[in-house]
Motif scaffolding. Structure first.
Motif, PDB file in Angstrom:
ATOM      1  N   ALA A  21      -5.020  -4.139 -17.789  1.00  0.00           N
ATOM      2  CA  ALA A  21      -4.891  -5.306 -18.660  1.00  0.00           C
ATOM      3  C   ALA A  21      -6.262  -5.867 -19.018  1.00  0.00           C
ATOM      4  O   ALA A  21      -6.501  -6.259 -20.168  1.00  0.00           O
ATOM      5  CB  ALA A  21      -4.042  -6.371 -17.977  1.00  0.00           C
ATOM      6  N   ARG A  22      -7.182  -5.896 -18.054  1.00  0.00           N
ATOM      7  CA  ARG A  22      -8.519  -6.427 -18.343  1.00  0.00           C
ATOM      8  C   ARG A  22      -9.287  -5.520 -19.304  1.00  0.00           C
ATOM      9  O   ARG A  22     -10.005  -6.002 -20.186  1.00  0.00           O
ATOM     10  CB  ARG A  22      -9.281  -6.633 -17.035  1.00  0.00           C
ATOM     11  CG  ARG A  22      -8.729  -7.778 -16.199  1.00  0.00           C
ATOM     12  CD  ARG A  22      -9.598  -8.052 -14.990  1.00  0.00           C
ATOM     13  NE  ARG A  22      -9.393  -7.062 -13.939  1.00  0.00           N
ATOM     14  CZ  ARG A  22      -8.442  -7.148 -13.023  1.00  0.00           C
ATOM     15  NH1 ARG A  22      -7.597  -8.149 -13.049  1.00  0.00           N
ATOM     16  NH2 ARG A  22      -8.325  -6.222 -12.084  1.00  0.00           N
ATOM     17  N   ARG A  23      -9.140  -4.201 -19.117  1.00  0.00           N
ATOM     18  CA  ARG A  23      -9.793  -3.283 -20.053  1.00  0.00           C
ATOM     19  C   ARG A  23      -9.220  -3.453 -21.458  1.00  0.00           C
ATOM     20  O   ARG A  23      -9.966  -3.476 -22.453  1.00  0.00           O
ATOM     21  CB  ARG A  23      -9.605  -1.844 -19.585  1.00  0.00           C
ATOM     22  CG  ARG A  23     -10.452  -1.450 -18.394  1.00  0.00           C
ATOM     23  CD  ARG A  23     -10.483   0.058 -18.246  1.00  0.00           C
ATOM     24  NE  ARG A  23      -9.144   0.622 -18.086  1.00  0.00           N
ATOM     25  CZ  ARG A  23      -8.552   0.791 -16.913  1.00  0.00           C
ATOM     26  NH1 ARG A  23      -9.163   0.424 -15.792  1.00  0.00           N
ATOM     27  NH2 ARG A  23      -7.335   1.317 -16.856  1.00  0.00           N
ATOM     28  N   ALA A  24      -7.913  -3.584 -21.538  1.00  0.00           N
ATOM     29  CA  ALA A  24      -7.289  -3.756 -22.849  1.00  0.00           C
ATOM     30  C   ALA A  24      -7.750  -5.045 -23.508  1.00  0.00           C
ATOM     31  O   ALA A  24      -8.011  -5.083 -24.720  1.00  0.00           O
ATOM     32  CB  ALA A  24      -5.771  -3.752 -22.701  1.00  0.00           C
ATOM     33  N   LEU A  25      -7.865  -6.113 -22.718  1.00  0.00           N
ATOM     34  CA  LEU A  25      -8.304  -7.386 -23.270  1.00  0.00           C
ATOM     35  C   LEU A  25      -9.728  -7.284 -23.824  1.00  0.00           C
ATOM     36  O   LEU A  25     -10.030  -7.802 -24.904  1.00  0.00           O
ATOM     37  CB  LEU A  25      -8.230  -8.466 -22.188  1.00  0.00           C
ATOM     38  CG  LEU A  25      -8.421  -9.900 -22.661  1.00  0.00           C
ATOM     39  CD1 LEU A  25      -7.284 -10.315 -23.577  1.00  0.00           C
ATOM     40  CD2 LEU A  25      -8.496 -10.848 -21.475  1.00  0.00           C
ATOM     41  N   THR A  26     -10.599  -6.591 -23.105  1.00  0.00           N
ATOM     42  CA  THR A  26     -11.979  -6.418 -23.577  1.00  0.00           C
ATOM     43  C   THR A  26     -12.019  -5.622 -24.871  1.00  0.00           C
ATOM     44  O   THR A  26     -12.733  -5.979 -25.828  1.00  0.00           O
ATOM     45  CB  THR A  26     -12.815  -5.708 -22.498  1.00  0.00           C
ATOM     46  OG1 THR A  26     -12.758  -6.469 -21.287  1.00  0.00           O
ATOM     47  CG2 THR A  26     -14.254  -5.564 -22.938  1.00  0.00           C
ATOM     48  N   GLN A  27     -11.255  -4.537 -24.930  1.00  0.00           N
ATOM     49  CA  GLN A  27     -11.252  -3.708 -26.133  1.00  0.00           C
ATOM     50  C   GLN A  27     -10.651  -4.444 -27.321  1.00  0.00           C
ATOM     51  O   GLN A  27     -11.165  -4.357 -28.449  1.00  0.00           O
ATOM     52  CB  GLN A  27     -10.480  -2.412 -25.854  1.00  0.00           C
ATOM     53  CG  GLN A  27     -11.167  -1.517 -24.833  1.00  0.00           C
ATOM     54  CD  GLN A  27     -10.264  -0.402 -24.339  1.00  0.00           C
ATOM     55  OE1 GLN A  27      -9.065  -0.393 -24.595  1.00  0.00           O
ATOM     56  NE2 GLN A  27     -10.843   0.545 -23.625  1.00  0.00           N
ATOM     57  N   VAL A  28      -9.579  -5.184 -27.083  1.00  0.00           N
ATOM     58  CA  VAL A  28      -8.959  -5.946 -28.174  1.00  0.00           C
ATOM     59  C   VAL A  28      -9.897  -7.046 -28.653  1.00  0.00           C
ATOM     60  O   VAL A  28      -9.963  -7.337 -29.861  1.00  0.00           O
ATOM     61  CB  VAL A  28      -7.614  -6.527 -27.707  1.00  0.00           C
ATOM     62  CG1 VAL A  28      -7.072  -7.530 -28.721  1.00  0.00           C
ATOM     63  CG2 VAL A  28      -6.601  -5.412 -27.492  1.00  0.00           C
ATOM     64  N   ALA A  29     -10.653  -7.659 -27.746  1.00  0.00           N
ATOM     65  CA  ALA A  29     -11.612  -8.683 -28.150  1.00  0.00           C
ATOM     66  C   ALA A  29     -12.695  -8.094 -29.061  1.00  0.00           C
ATOM     67  O   ALA A  29     -13.072  -8.694 -30.083  1.00  0.00           O
ATOM     68  CB  ALA A  29     -12.251  -9.315 -26.909  1.00  0.00           C
ATOM     69  N   ALA A  30     -13.203  -6.899 -28.712  1.00  0.00           N
ATOM     70  CA  ALA A  30     -14.215  -6.251 -29.559  1.00  0.00           C
ATOM     71  C   ALA A  30     -13.652  -5.920 -30.939  1.00  0.00           C
ATOM     72  O   ALA A  30     -14.315  -6.140 -31.975  1.00  0.00           O
ATOM     73  CB  ALA A  30     -14.733  -4.982 -28.874  1.00  0.00           C
ATOM     74  N   LEU A  31     -12.410  -5.418 -30.968  1.00  0.00           N
ATOM     75  CA  LEU A  31     -11.795  -5.107 -32.256  1.00  0.00           C
ATOM     76  C   LEU A  31     -11.508  -6.373 -33.055  1.00  0.00           C
ATOM     77  O   LEU A  31     -11.561  -6.356 -34.297  1.00  0.00           O
ATOM     78  CB  LEU A  31     -10.507  -4.319 -32.027  1.00  0.00           C
ATOM     79  CG  LEU A  31     -10.697  -2.885 -31.525  1.00  0.00           C
ATOM     80  CD1 LEU A  31      -9.356  -2.281 -31.110  1.00  0.00           C
ATOM     81  CD2 LEU A  31     -11.350  -2.018 -32.604  1.00  0.00           C
ATOM     82  N   SER A  86      -2.915  -1.619 -27.052  1.00  0.00           N
ATOM     83  CA  SER A  86      -1.928  -2.511 -26.436  1.00  0.00           C
ATOM     84  C   SER A  86      -0.757  -1.730 -25.863  1.00  0.00           C
ATOM     85  O   SER A  86      -0.276  -2.024 -24.760  1.00  0.00           O
ATOM     86  CB  SER A  86      -1.432  -3.521 -27.467  1.00  0.00           C
ATOM     87  OG  SER A  86      -2.501  -4.293 -27.984  1.00  0.00           O
ATOM     88  N   ALA A  87      -0.286  -0.718 -26.613  1.00  0.00           N
ATOM     89  CA  ALA A  87       0.845   0.073 -26.125  1.00  0.00           C
ATOM     90  C   ALA A  87       0.465   0.833 -24.856  1.00  0.00           C
ATOM     91  O   ALA A  87       1.247   0.890 -23.894  1.00  0.00           O
ATOM     92  CB  ALA A  87       1.307   1.042 -27.211  1.00  0.00           C
ATOM     93  N   ARG A  88      -0.722   1.415 -24.838  1.00  0.00           N
ATOM     94  CA  ARG A  88      -1.158   2.145 -23.643  1.00  0.00           C
ATOM     95  C   ARG A  88      -1.348   1.196 -22.464  1.00  0.00           C
ATOM     96  O   ARG A  88      -0.986   1.533 -21.321  1.00  0.00           O
ATOM     97  CB  ARG A  88      -2.452   2.893 -23.939  1.00  0.00           C
ATOM     98  CG  ARG A  88      -2.272   4.078 -24.888  1.00  0.00           C
ATOM     99  CD  ARG A  88      -3.577   4.772 -25.157  1.00  0.00           C
ATOM    100  NE  ARG A  88      -3.391   5.943 -26.017  1.00  0.00           N
ATOM    101  CZ  ARG A  88      -4.386   6.688 -26.496  1.00  0.00           C
ATOM    102  NH1 ARG A  88      -5.653   6.366 -26.202  1.00  0.00           N
ATOM    103  NH2 ARG A  88      -4.131   7.735 -27.253  1.00  0.00           N
ATOM    104  N   ALA A  89      -1.918   0.031 -22.718  1.00  0.00           N
ATOM    105  CA  ALA A  89      -2.110  -0.931 -21.632  1.00  0.00           C
ATOM    106  C   ALA A  89      -0.768  -1.404 -21.086  1.00  0.00           C
ATOM    107  O   ALA A  89      -0.597  -1.578 -19.868  1.00  0.00           O
ATOM    108  CB  ALA A  89      -2.926  -2.124 -22.130  1.00  0.00           C
ATOM    109  N   ALA A  90       0.214  -1.605 -21.966  1.00  0.00           N
ATOM    110  CA  ALA A  90       1.541  -2.021 -21.511  1.00  0.00           C
ATOM    111  C   ALA A  90       2.167  -0.958 -20.622  1.00  0.00           C
ATOM    112  O   ALA A  90       2.716  -1.261 -19.554  1.00  0.00           O
ATOM    113  CB  ALA A  90       2.444  -2.300 -22.715  1.00  0.00           C
ATOM    114  N   ALA A  91       2.078   0.303 -21.047  1.00  0.00           N
ATOM    115  CA  ALA A  91       2.661   1.385 -20.236  1.00  0.00           C
ATOM    116  C   ALA A  91       1.976   1.487 -18.873  1.00  0.00           C
ATOM    117  O   ALA A  91       2.632   1.653 -17.843  1.00  0.00           O
ATOM    118  CB  ALA A  91       2.547   2.706 -20.991  1.00  0.00           C
TER     119      ALA A  91
END
Length: 561
Positions: A21-31, A86-91
């Motif tokens: 979840a933290r990795r996904a949040l960082t990547q989504v923030a950059a995007l 997001s989908a990968r982070a959810a899974a």
């Protein structure tokens, strides 16, 4: 803070999620930063093109249109990347939470599971955690967009037209204020709706499990009223939550629409007065809604994510349950002695003073009426139920001080209602040992190795469970705990099971068998009146509810109290 609610709101639940979840949040923030930059570029490019068309007509704008098309494509690509991440982070998060919850529940043991309810735990770890999809796919991207885009768009508006930026700065805070107020109001209602869903799911699962018994006693129809009441309660709770969600969406939409309308009126008056260039005015009008839209999206996604957030809270509460500490002492192979065992059950004790001794090469029988504590005695030997009084020793070492994980590797366990992971009979038995076909043949199950377990009859499932225990004995386990191993079997198959168990005992294993005192575990020899098993059976010397098996084979000892 209430341990059952480790964090308030979706961000509180986020802290309970794993690194994915933290990795996904960082990547989504950059995007989101990239999307904000592209949005500002797109708005002013489009405004410049439209202003040029109004002033000079169509033509000569090929380069600007090409850049605008590239910016639009870049935004689309960034949005696609956010959805994939997001989908990968959810899974990944669902997989991690399920694994942690299941592992922890297994360590808590079957007693805790029975108190909590199989149905509730099943609903939580399946449909409950599936609701995290909305949390990752909708709420987290919307949250990052709301944190980045309004600031970037607002800064661009401030640079281009400060009066419009002042209006935006005064009206934008109204949206999160309304969202927070409505969110606090809905949090408890979402928890109530989730409670109703889990109760209904748990009840339905338990009813399905008990349907054969209820049908046999003609009580199945009476349960329909209970299901109807729970369904109605769930419907009311869900409708209340939806009403609040729709009301909050209306409030946010109204505030955002009025704010954009105010900016449009001010810009229109200034354009008419000639105090503002058309390109700047159009650019601000295009960007102004983007300062409000992400916040409105967060408000809508908040309600969509609440079910997943509530599931995370409940899983976190389970993970906070203390697990009984295991000892470190290994238990040697040898005498199993139970002395004065008492376990508190339903306001009394069952068992109440159980005592018996069994050595490798012996069978001890536990015979008592239903509810007398036979199953509880076996669960205590497995380390799942703490005893209230009495002692259990194995090879002279106390079970209370033992490394239970290592101890359970030495035990082959057959419960009253065997549980299987699915797949074929061979899939179930192969992890326990290699001689699958030979053991199946001993138990009269030849040809069933490749049949799915869910296609077996009750008696066949019981024998498959016994086969699994026998394979474990051949792979190194030495103590067999059998709870009503022949309860669903006819006389012929019961005899096969007992012959296989006795053969394992002859080869050095010990067996403790719980059997109802009225059940015919062993076929009676009509000539002698004794058990048809080799050597017969007879009661141990003074053991409460225990019987020792005496065999004709050399070296066979009697299980005595």
């Amino acid at each position: 803070m209430d341990p059952a609610r480790p964090g308030k709101g979706p961000l509180g639940a986020f802290r309970a999620l794993g690194p994915a979840a933290r990795r996904a949040l960082t990547q989504v923030a950059a995007l989101s930063l990239l999307n904000a930059a592209l949005l500002v570029t797109q708005a002013f490019l489009l405004a410049d093109v439209l202003a040029s068309v109004v002033s000079t007509g169509v033509g000569g704008r090929t380069a600007q249109l090409a850049v605008l098309l590239a910016v639009v494509a870049g935004r689309a690509l960034a949005g696609w990347a956010v959805r994939v991440i997001s989908a990968r982070a959810a899974a990944t998060a669902k997989e991690e939470l399920r694994a942690r919850a299941v592992d922890h529940v297994l360590r808590l043991g079957p007693e805790w599971i029975a108190r909590r309810g199989h149905g509730e735990l099943t609903a939580l770890t399946t449909r409950g955690l599936d609701a995290l999809d909305a949390y990752f796919r909708e709420y987290l991207p919307a949250l990052m967009t709301a944190a980045v885009v309004p600031l970037g768009a607002g800064a661009a508006v401030l640079f281009a037209d400060w009066p419009s930026a002042v209006i935006i700065a005064l009206t934008v805070p109204l949206l999160p204020m309304f969202a927070i107020l409505v969110g606090r109001y809905t949090a408890d209602r979402v928890a109530g709706a989730t409670d109703a869903t889990h109760r209904m799911s748990g009840l339905l699962l338990e009813l399905v499990r008990a349907l054969p018994v209820l049908t046999a006693f003609r009580r199945a129809r009476a349960q329909s009223d209970v299901v109807r009441r729970l369904s109605e309660r769930h419907r009311r709770a869900t409708l209340k939550t939806l009403k609040v969600a729709f009301s909050s969406a209306f409030v946010l939409e109204l505030a955002a629409t009025l704010s954009v309308a105010l900016i449009a009126v001010v810009i229109g008056v200034r354009l008419v007065g000639g105090n503002l260039p058309l390109a700047i005015g159009l650019g601000v009008l295009i960007l102004a809604p983007e300062c409000y839209q992400p916040i409105r999206t967060v408000g809508a996604a908040f309600h969509a994510s609440e079910d997943g957030v509530e599931a995370v809270r409940r899983v976190t509460a389970i993970l906070a349950e203390p697990v009984p500490a295991d000892g470190t002492e290994p238990l040697p192979r040898g005498e199993v002695r139970v002395s004065g065992l008492r376990v508190e059950r339903r306001g009394g004790f069952a068992p109440d003073g159980e005592s018996f001794v069994v050595w490798p090469g012996q069978i001890a029988w536990l015979r008592a009426p239903s509810g007398g504590g036979k199953t509880t005695t076996l669960l205590t030997l497995l380390g799942f139920v703490p005893s209230y009084d009495g002692t259990i020793t194995v090879g002279g070492a106390r079970l209370a001080d033992a490394d239970l994980t290592r101890w359970r590797r030495d035990v082959a366990w057959v419960p009253q209602n065997p549980v299987f992971a699915g797949g074929t009979v061979r899939d179930e038995l192969t992890p326990a040992g290699e001689d699958v076909d030979a053991v199946l043949a001993e138990l009269g199950l030849t040809g069933l190795a490749d049949r799915p377990v869910d296609k077996l009859s009750l008696g066949q499932r019981q024998r498959v469970a016994v086969a699994r225990a026998l394979l474990r004995v051949r792979s190194g386990a030495w103590l067999m705990l059998l709870d009503e191993p022949t309860v669903h079997l006819d006389e012929v198959n019961a005899r096969r099971v007992m012959d296989a168990v006795e053969l394992a005992v002859d080869n050095g294993a010990a067996a403790i068998i719980a059997a109802h005192e009225r059940s015919a575990v062993v076929a009676v020899d009509p000539e002698t009146g004794g058990g048809a098993a080799r050597g017969g059976t007879r009661r141990g010397a003074g053991g409460r509810g225990a019987e020792g098996k005496v065999g004709d084979a050399p070296g066979r000892r009697r299980a005595a109290a």
